[in-house]
Design an enzyme around this catalytic site. Sequence first.
Site, PDB file in Angstrom:
ATOM      1  CD  GLN A  77     -18.181  22.940  24.444  1.00 33.25           C
ATOM      2  OE1 GLN A  77     -17.040  22.496  24.402  1.00 33.25           O
ATOM      3  NE2 GLN A  77     -18.545  24.009  23.756  1.00 33.25           N
ATOM      4  CB  SER A 130     -15.761  15.342  24.870  1.00 31.22           C
ATOM      5  OG  SER A 130     -15.022  16.398  24.329  1.00 31.22           O
ATOM      6  CG  LEU A 131     -15.313  18.950  30.040  1.00 30.64           C
ATOM      7  CD1 LEU A 131     -14.011  19.657  30.342  1.00 30.64           C
ATOM      8  CD2 LEU A 131     -16.508  19.882  30.175  1.00 30.64           C
ATOM      9  NE  ARG A 169     -10.491  18.886  26.153  1.00 32.81           N
ATOM     10  CZ  ARG A 169     -11.758  18.677  25.771  1.00 32.81           C
ATOM     11  NH1 ARG A 169     -12.705  19.478  26.230  1.00 32.81           N
ATOM     12  NH2 ARG A 169     -12.066  17.687  24.950  1.00 32.81           N
ATOM     13  CG  HIS A 228     -14.138  15.525  19.637  1.00 35.12           C
ATOM     14  ND1 HIS A 228     -13.106  15.190  20.485  1.00 35.12           N
ATOM     15  CD2 HIS A 228     -15.136  16.004  20.411  1.00 35.12           C
ATOM     16  CE1 HIS A 228     -13.476  15.460  21.732  1.00 35.12           C
ATOM     17  NE2 HIS A 228     -14.687  15.966  21.711  1.00 35.12           N
ATOM     18  CD  GLN A 235     -11.003  14.204  24.686  1.00 30.35           C
ATOM     19  OE1 GLN A 235     -10.964  15.422  24.618  1.00 30.35           O
ATOM     20  NE2 GLN A 235     -11.317  13.552  25.795  1.00 30.35           N
TER      21      GLN A 235
END
Length: 394
Positions: free
Chosen positions: A9, A87-88, A112, A194, A243
């Site tokens: 993202q 991440s993503l 998500r 996060h 995560q």
Amino acid sequence: MLAFTFPGQGSQLPGMGEPWTSHESWELVIEASDACGRDVAALLLDADADELRHTRNSQLSTFVLSMVVLDAVERTGATFSIAAGHSLGEYSALTATGALAYDDAVRLVAERGEAMQVAADEHDGTMAAVLGLDDNLVAQACENTDGDVWVANYNAPGQVVIAGAPDAVAAGGAAAKAAGAKRLMQLQVGGAFHTPFMQPARDRLRKALAEVEIRAPSVPVVANVDARPRSDDNEWRSLLAQQLTSPVLWRASLHALTDVGVTTFVELGPGKVLTGMTKRTNKAATALSVGAPSEIDAFMEALADSAPAVPAVLGGENLYVTERLIVSPCAGIFALDSDMGNGQPIRVGDVIGRVAGEEVRSPFAGTVMGIMAVEGERVTARQPIAWLRTGDAT
């Protein structure tokens, strides 16, 4: 060794899908819309920066475009030895290696994004990049600040992202600047990702993860949580949930890729954020990005220039999509190979026929379900020649 990396993202851009609309890989956008019940094409073509900034939109659009780019690159026959995603982007890496089926991954990413959006709406948070300060000093600045602020991403040397409550992030950033940071840059995101602020999203995501099959990846994927390459399917549900509330160890992940022999890093998807991080972390590495069809030729030329260390060989299909098209490499008269017909199992690189004397090879393994060009027909470049059901051949 070649690694594919996938952005997260923040890499999204308005109109980022426009260069791909006439490419055969655009079919993945239609499949994504069917899988999640959203108009993904509208996000990729029509959404402005403010609309894309919403987590539920930025994650889905970035993931799908990354898969479009991956599919286009795989059609060239290029292969990779290991993968990672920021991440993503970890969902993109797992889909690229076949650990997640594409339709399952689309639904997971949509869930998500929605879960993180709801968590962010319920708990006001923000993120900021601290530039020019050692990791441990940034972490210390957060620990010594009153309020909720944590390190969210260890991205590259001198680039650490902090996140939490807006006032605490501002105070933590001021403490980091007092400790020697060169700059504090506010990130245009709508939450403190996060961090413990994402605990409600983590709980919701666990339920979605329990409903999908996760296979062993075809090549190792480096996990964000601990920067370890993993080749089995045992821990990914836990890692993907963890995560959300743990810092992304991207700098350590890049070192882990280097340690196993990666010399060429290729970022697939919108933007060039990961490419910049790679160059900062490993100055000796070759760092490339592919985000538009016009960049594929440069990518292939770079692979050819680096051979034999990174051979551009036909490597097969890891993306779990049921059907695929084989297209003509050029314009001319089509001649079908005498052994080819419906029901014929084929492997990556098998010859379907010829156009103007040039071989039409399959980038995918599967079973021929239909020949779409007639013997002796004049075809155009990129015209579909045959369609396959993938995954049925060895």
